[in-house]
Design a protein around this motif. Structure first.
Motif, PDB file in Angstrom:
ATOM      1  N   LEU A   9      -3.054  -3.032   0.299  1.00  0.00           N
ATOM      2  CA  LEU A   9      -3.053  -2.415  -1.025  1.00  0.00           C
ATOM      3  C   LEU A   9      -2.231  -1.133  -1.013  1.00  0.00           C
ATOM      4  CD1 LEU A   9      -6.698  -2.857  -2.289  1.00  0.00           C
ATOM      5  CD2 LEU A   9      -4.641  -3.370  -3.585  1.00  0.00           C
ATOM      6  N   ALA A  10      -2.526  -0.256  -0.058  1.00  0.00           N
ATOM      7  CA  ALA A  10      -1.827   1.025  -0.016  1.00  0.00           C
ATOM      8  C   ALA A  10      -0.342   0.819   0.212  1.00  0.00           C
ATOM      9  CB  ALA A  10      -2.423   1.897   1.085  1.00  0.00           C
ATOM     10  N   ALA A  11      -0.003  -0.130   1.093  1.00  0.00           N
ATOM     11  CA  ALA A  11       1.409  -0.345   1.415  1.00  0.00           C
ATOM     12  C   ALA A  11       2.155  -0.916   0.219  1.00  0.00           C
ATOM     13  CB  ALA A  11       1.535  -1.274   2.623  1.00  0.00           C
ATOM     14  N   GLU A  18       8.493   3.771  -3.284  1.00  0.00           N
ATOM     15  CA  GLU A  18       9.726   3.994  -2.536  1.00  0.00           C
ATOM     16  C   GLU A  18      10.894   3.234  -3.152  1.00  0.00           C
ATOM     17  OE1 GLU A  18       9.476   3.738   1.694  1.00  0.00           O
ATOM     18  OE2 GLU A  18       7.711   5.024   1.783  1.00  0.00           O
ATOM     19  N   LYS A  19      10.606   2.081  -3.762  1.00  0.00           N
ATOM     20  CA  LYS A  19      11.664   1.345  -4.448  1.00  0.00           C
ATOM     21  C   LYS A  19      12.245   2.166  -5.588  1.00  0.00           C
ATOM     22  CE  LYS A  19      12.687  -2.790  -2.897  1.00  0.00           C
ATOM     23  NZ  LYS A  19      14.083  -3.060  -2.510  1.00  0.00           N
ATOM     24  N   TRP A 223      11.085  -2.895   3.071  1.00  0.00           N
ATOM     25  CA  TRP A 223      10.912  -2.744   1.628  1.00  0.00           C
ATOM     26  C   TRP A 223      10.849  -4.083   0.908  1.00  0.00           C
ATOM     27  CZ3 TRP A 223      13.262   0.658   4.798  1.00  0.00           C
ATOM     28  CH2 TRP A 223      12.817   1.973   4.734  1.00  0.00           C
ATOM     29  N   ARG A 224      10.257  -5.099   1.535  1.00  0.00           N
ATOM     30  CA  ARG A 224      10.085  -6.388   0.847  1.00  0.00           C
ATOM     31  C   ARG A 224       8.601  -6.707   0.758  1.00  0.00           C
ATOM     32  NH1 ARG A 224      14.565  -9.937   3.927  1.00  0.00           N
ATOM     33  NH2 ARG A 224      16.289  -8.506   3.572  1.00  0.00           N
ATOM     34  N   LEU A 285      19.287   0.196   6.642  1.00  0.00           N
ATOM     35  CA  LEU A 285      20.100  -0.570   5.703  1.00  0.00           C
ATOM     36  C   LEU A 285      19.311  -0.943   4.461  1.00  0.00           C
ATOM     37  CD1 LEU A 285      22.209  -3.099   7.752  1.00  0.00           C
ATOM     38  CD2 LEU A 285      22.994  -1.240   6.296  1.00  0.00           C
ATOM     39  N   ALA A 286      18.050  -1.291   4.661  1.00  0.00           N
ATOM     40  CA  ALA A 286      17.269  -1.824   3.555  1.00  0.00           C
ATOM     41  C   ALA A 286      16.645  -0.742   2.686  1.00  0.00           C
ATOM     42  CB  ALA A 286      16.169  -2.739   4.098  1.00  0.00           C
TER      43      ALA A 286
END
Lengths: 299, 361
Positions: A9-11, A18-19, A223-224, A285-286
């Motif tokens: 949940l937190a992540a 962050e996105k 970040w996915r 990179l991501a």
């Protein structure tokens, strides 16, 4: 699966934040505030559902302090996030004083009928409370929204290049504030899951670094959203494994087993961030291009 | 309509005023918090900020405490400020502090019960090296693998806490302690005890080290090339790279200095005021020092003042919880609030506030 849900949940919340180009290091503070808000309301009203709602509101309110400071007053995001964690830890133990040692109202497990009777897969997959499944749904929803919807596109645009997004007429600050409060609400829910279901009790500093691990999982997942799911469940598996080893009375001292989740998180971070031959590391990179940069229309 | 306009340079005047402003704002907000808790806000604020220094009944006890508490905060914060200026975020000072204390105390205990004048200096060196080694983990990972130093240094705090627990329960446990957790009390071991230098002042060797650290940091930033590189890297990373600053060396230097100072602070604490390695001798100085570093504007002399002020809130907080029944957690929230206000008023140093309608650009 129960061990992974709070971190997941937190992540997920932090991923959305962050996105949008904001680095909120206050996850730990928001989680623990959510934990105590949810716990207190659930005990007072006797309803875990109200508790979870209160936790989301508590986390979101706290994150809005961060949002106002970083977005309107342009403060340093790293420092403000840390302040949020320090303040959250203090605030939560202040609120939590009267609640040490109380048991919260129990949360019903979802009855899935015959599914939970399947050997092995039944108890592992189909014998949980509603929050576990809601979290999974949330994960898929975030993935779909980020990938296919216009709102997701705007969010990513703001995170990748805030000047261009601003030039196109999107309200960078509003988008970021929304993302921050969403992240706060998710972190709050994660905290409440810890205090209401996973433990279930209130102790000071009970999140014990879960917020930081959530931050690390976002990096791990490049970040996915779906990889966040994978990361959180891997981590949950490790936690359960070391708890079981402790219970089984292995000859390794308890302290060394307890530190293993943190060490594994560090190891994973290293692997994900390590540069390849001639290329930058996968993590760098991501990452959204404007991560951690303040936006001011004059610049 | 209020708009912000970027200043060409941070205002010197506001740099000095904003910390004071933040403290005042925190006192007001803290007053509200105490009022909600059902305490008289004026009395609470007075107990925290005034009584420890000037109340006849308590001052004799609490004035020396001021130095005892301020010394570790200042030591750690000076180290952190070096890194923060360069944009290297060492958040794990608490872990370096713990490891420093363990290493130093272990060296001292290894010599028990021989008495010699060189034991204490050896312990200090061991403490510094312990902190240094712990800080090198995020440093080397950052340099070699570009791992985020914030997350690694922080996660290592939890690891350090578990090591501390294992030491207090196992390796370093007092053999004559009847099975209670915790090491031998260093207070009863004269060669290893970090005693008061002037009776009644509270000044132990940590205070001396803190003052030396302040001077060292001042010289570093104003006279030394390394200090210039640090500031350059923090303010203009690209210019620093063209100017020939090696980022790897800089990162290791910043983390190393802050780790060493935090480790020393830990050793001074464990050999003096705390007295022994116990499961929870650490009280979060490593985190509070972050607030101290910012409150002092990352300036060595500012940190000196900020450390004293923060120490005052610790002592005043204890006094308030003792006298008025204010929960100690309230003080922690109070300190967090201070950092918020500090960051919020910071906008005034870098931006000018304009009232009136925004013109067309």
């Amino acid at each position: 699966m129960v061990a992974a849900t709070p971190i997941l949940l937190a992540a997920l919340g932090e991923l959305v934040v962050e996105k949008s180009g904001v680095l909120n290091l206050g996850v730990e503070g928001m989680m623990i505030t959510g934990a105590i808000c949810g716990f207190a309301i659930a005990v007072e009203t006797g309803s875990p559902v109200l508790g979870f709602i209160a936790a989301a509101i508590g986390g979101a309110l706290l994150s809005l302090i961060f949002g106002i400071l970083t977005q309107y007053l342009l403060s340093n995001q790293v420092a403000t996030g840390l302040a949020l964690t320090l303040f959250g830890l203090g605030l939560s133990s202040l609120i939590g004083q009267g609640y040490v040692g109380i048991r919260p109202p129990a949360v019903e497990k979802l009855n899935l009928g015959p599914l939970s009777d399947i050997p092995f897969f039944g108890p592992v997959l189909f014998n949980h409370d509603l929050m576990v499944y809601l979290t999974l749904a949330l994960c898929v929803a975030i993935w779909a929204v980020l990938k296919y919807s216009r709102a997701g596109l705007i969010l990513r645009a703001v995170g990748e290049n805030h000047d261009a997004a601003h030039a196109l007429g999107y309200k960078v600050i509003h988008v970021r504030l929304l993302a921050i409060s969403f992240g706060g609400a998710c972190a709050g829910l994660g905290g409440a899951y810890l205090s209401l279901i996973r433990v279930p009790q209130w102790t000071e500093g009970m999140t014990a670094g879960a917020g930081w691990i959530a931050l690390a999982i976002v990096v791990f997942a490049s970040w996915r959203p779906l990889r966040v799911l994978l990361g959180a469940y891997l981590f949950g598996g490790v936690t359960v494994l070391q708890l079981n080893l402790q219970a089984a009375g292995f000859s390794i001292p308890v302290e060394y087993l307890s530190m293993s989740p943190y060490l594994i998180t560090i190891a994973v971070l290293v692997i994900m961030s390590a540069p390849r031959k001639g290329k930058k590391g996968r993590a760098s990179l991501a990452a959204p291009a404007c991560l951690g940069r303040a936006f001011h229309a004059s610049q | 309509m209020i708009t912000l306009e970027k200043r060409p340079q941070p205002s010197k005047l506001w740099t000095a005023i904003t910390p004071v402003l933040a403290v005042i704002a925190t006192m007001i907000a803290g007053g509200f918090m105490f009022a909600i808790l059902g305490k008289d806000p004026f009395e609470a604020i007075r107990t925290i900020f005034w009584d420890p220094l000037f109340n006849e009944q308590f001052a004799a006890f609490s004035r020396p405490q001021l130095l005892v508490k301020a010394a570790p905060l200042i030591l750690i914060a000076i180290g952190l400020s070096v890194g923060f200026r360069a944009g290297v975020w060492n958040i794990g000072a608490e872990g370096q502090y713990i490891i420093g204390a363990i290493c130093g105390a272990a060296v001292g205990l290894a010599f028990y019960p021989t008495e010699s004048f060189f034991i204490f200096p050896l312990m200090v060196i061991a403490g510094a090296l312990g902190g240094l080694a712990w800080a090198m983990i995020p440093g080397i990972l950052k340099v070699k693998f570009h791992t985020n130093e914030i997350l690694v240094s922080l996660l290592l705090v939890y690891v350090a806490e578990f090591i501390l627990a294992s030491m207090a329960l196992g390796t370093l446990r007092n053999p004559e302690g009847n099975g209670f957790p915790g090491s031998r009390n260093l207070k009863e071991y004269p060669s290893a005890f970090n005693a008061e230098l002037l009776p009644g002042s509270g000044a132990h060797w940590g205070v001396v080290a803190a003052i030396v650290a302040v001077i060292f940091a001042y010289v570093l930033f104003s006279k030394h090339m390394m200090g210039f590189h640090i500031r350059l890297a923090g303010q203009a990373p690209k210019a620093a790279r063209f100017g020939g600053v090696e980022p790897a060396r800089l990162i290791l230097f910043c983390l190393g200095v802050s780790g060493m100072l935090a480790g020393m602070a830990g050793l001074f604490e464990v050999s003096g005021p705390a007295g022994q390695i116990s499961i929870d001798f650490n009280v979060g100085y490593g985190f509070t020092a972050i607030i101290v570093a910012f409150l002092g504007r990352l300036n060595p002399f500012g940190i000196l003042l900020a450390g004293l002020l923060m120490a005052l809130t610790y002592i005043g907080g204890e006094l308030a919880s003792f006298m008025l029944g204010v929960p100690t957690a309230a003080i922690q929230a109070f300190q967090g609030m201070l950092l918020f206000f500090l960051l919020a008023v910071d906008v005034l140093t870098n931006y000018r506030i304009r009232f009136g309608k925004r013109g067309i650009a």
